[in-house]
Scaffold this active site. Structure first.
Site, PDB file in Angstrom:
ATOM      1  N   GLU A  73       0.818  -1.210   0.000  1.00 41.73           N
ATOM      2  CA  GLU A  73       0.000   0.000   0.000  1.00 41.73           C
ATOM      3  C   GLU A  73       0.856   1.267   0.000  1.00 41.73           C
ATOM      4  O   GLU A  73       0.363   2.350   0.324  1.00 41.73           O
ATOM      5  CB  GLU A  73      -0.938  -0.016   1.199  1.00 41.73           C
ATOM      6  CG  GLU A  73      -1.962  -1.155   1.094  1.00 41.73           C
ATOM      7  CD  GLU A  73      -2.868  -1.274   2.293  1.00 41.73           C
ATOM      8  OE1 GLU A  73      -4.079  -1.417   2.082  1.00 41.73           O
ATOM      9  OE2 GLU A  73      -2.374  -1.239   3.433  1.00 41.73           O
ATOM     10  N   HIS A  92      -1.425   4.172   8.364  1.00 41.30           N
ATOM     11  CA  HIS A  92      -2.602   3.457   7.864  1.00 41.30           C
ATOM     12  C   HIS A  92      -2.784   2.214   8.718  1.00 41.30           C
ATOM     13  O   HIS A  92      -1.859   1.404   8.852  1.00 41.30           O
ATOM     14  CB  HIS A  92      -2.422   3.061   6.401  1.00 41.30           C
ATOM     15  CG  HIS A  92      -3.452   2.078   5.909  1.00 41.30           C
ATOM     16  ND1 HIS A  92      -4.799   2.262   6.117  1.00 41.30           N
ATOM     17  CD2 HIS A  92      -3.322   0.909   5.242  1.00 41.30           C
ATOM     18  CE1 HIS A  92      -5.464   1.240   5.582  1.00 41.30           C
ATOM     19  NE2 HIS A  92      -4.588   0.405   5.064  1.00 41.30           N
ATOM     20  N   TYR A 119     -10.227  16.880  21.458  1.00 39.61           N
ATOM     21  CA  TYR A 119      -8.988  16.345  20.901  1.00 39.61           C
ATOM     22  C   TYR A 119      -9.189  15.757  19.517  1.00 39.61           C
ATOM     23  O   TYR A 119      -8.271  15.746  18.690  1.00 39.61           O
ATOM     24  CB  TYR A 119      -8.356  15.340  21.864  1.00 39.61           C
ATOM     25  CG  TYR A 119      -7.712  16.036  23.037  1.00 39.61           C
ATOM     26  CD1 TYR A 119      -6.441  16.589  22.918  1.00 39.61           C
ATOM     27  CD2 TYR A 119      -8.399  16.197  24.237  1.00 39.61           C
ATOM     28  CE1 TYR A 119      -5.860  17.262  23.969  1.00 39.61           C
ATOM     29  CE2 TYR A 119      -7.822  16.872  25.293  1.00 39.61           C
ATOM     30  CZ  TYR A 119      -6.548  17.407  25.157  1.00 39.61           C
ATOM     31  OH  TYR A 119      -5.984  18.093  26.200  1.00 39.61           O
ATOM     32  N   HIS A 159     -12.337  -0.876   5.069  1.00 44.05           N
ATOM     33  CA  HIS A 159     -10.888  -1.106   5.040  1.00 44.05           C
ATOM     34  C   HIS A 159     -10.201  -0.498   6.261  1.00 44.05           C
ATOM     35  O   HIS A 159      -9.680  -1.221   7.095  1.00 44.05           O
ATOM     36  CB  HIS A 159     -10.329  -0.527   3.739  1.00 44.05           C
ATOM     37  CG  HIS A 159      -8.900  -0.825   3.473  1.00 44.05           C
ATOM     38  ND1 HIS A 159      -8.336  -0.785   2.207  1.00 44.05           N
ATOM     39  CD2 HIS A 159      -7.866  -1.144   4.296  1.00 44.05           C
ATOM     40  CE1 HIS A 159      -7.043  -1.077   2.281  1.00 44.05           C
ATOM     41  NE2 HIS A 159      -6.740  -1.290   3.540  1.00 44.05           N
TER      42      HIS A 159
END
Length: 210
Positions: A73, A92, A119, A159
């Site tokens: 990726e 990721h 936050y 994902h």
């Protein structure tokens, strides 16, 4: 920070993320931008057991210069860096709560998560949903490049999240904050919730500009 120090920091953060269950198996990847390319975690390697010397070094075109073969990726990271010139690191993950949110059918694709905490507003801001693509699909790069123009963090449908920061620590903290907010969102679904309003969010952005 030297390249050697960056490699060591990537390994330290990878181990911490893995030990706390924010990634599992060989999933997830971390990168740091370099003046002439980037460092990125290798393919099929657990983030909890990274060897700093084996972390992949790519040139600006994505060609392997040193280390093991890069994450499959890596193209996502290159696309993100093309879109956002200030961010110097990208994380990721396939973190559970963020992935769960990415599978919901009723989320706002322009801004997936509401402003639950200060936050979240400070470290993530807005989160854009990227439509589903099969893992490794090169068309995902164009989708990530487009989506990340609007927000520091993007959520890949079914994902997981991709998010950057001004340095490695900031990118990791943003990924952690995103996951905690996703967890809160799942816990609070179908309950009456008091989110931060636009005025409160605007004040945070003025006091803590990214």
């Amino acid at each position: 920070m030297s390249e050697k120090e960056l490699r060591e920091r990537i390994a330290q953060h990878g181990e911490s993320l893995y030990d706390r269950g924010l990634t599992s198996g060989s999933s997830g990847n971390i990168s740091v931008r370099l003046p002439d390319g980037m460092l990125i975690t290798p393919t099929n390697v657990c983030l909890g057991r990274l060897d700093p010397e084996e972390i992949s070094r790519l040139d600006s075109a994505g060609n392997l210069v040193a280390g093991r073969p890069p994450s499959k990726e890596a193209f996502l990271h290159l696309a993100y860096y093309r879109s956002r010139s200030k961010e110097q690191a990208v994380v990721h993950l396939h973190s559970t709560s963020s992935v769960a949110v990415s599978c919901l059918s009723d989320i706002d694709p322009e801004n997936v998560l509401p402003a639950i905490t200060a936050y979240y507003v400070m470290r993530v801001g807005e989160l854009t949903l990227v439509p589903y693509f099969a893992p490794g699909d090169q068309e995902l790069a164009a989708a990530v490049e487009l989506a990340s123009k609007a927000s520091r963090g993007v959520l890949l449908a079914n994902h997981g999240p991709v998010i950057g920061g001004l340095d490695l620590d900031a990118a990791v903290y943003a990924a952690e904050e995103l996951e905690e907010t996703a967890k809160l969102y799942m816990l609070l679904r179908n309950l009456p919730v008091r989110f931060l309003d636009e005025a409160q969010q605007g004040e945070l952005r003025r006091r803590f500009p990214s």
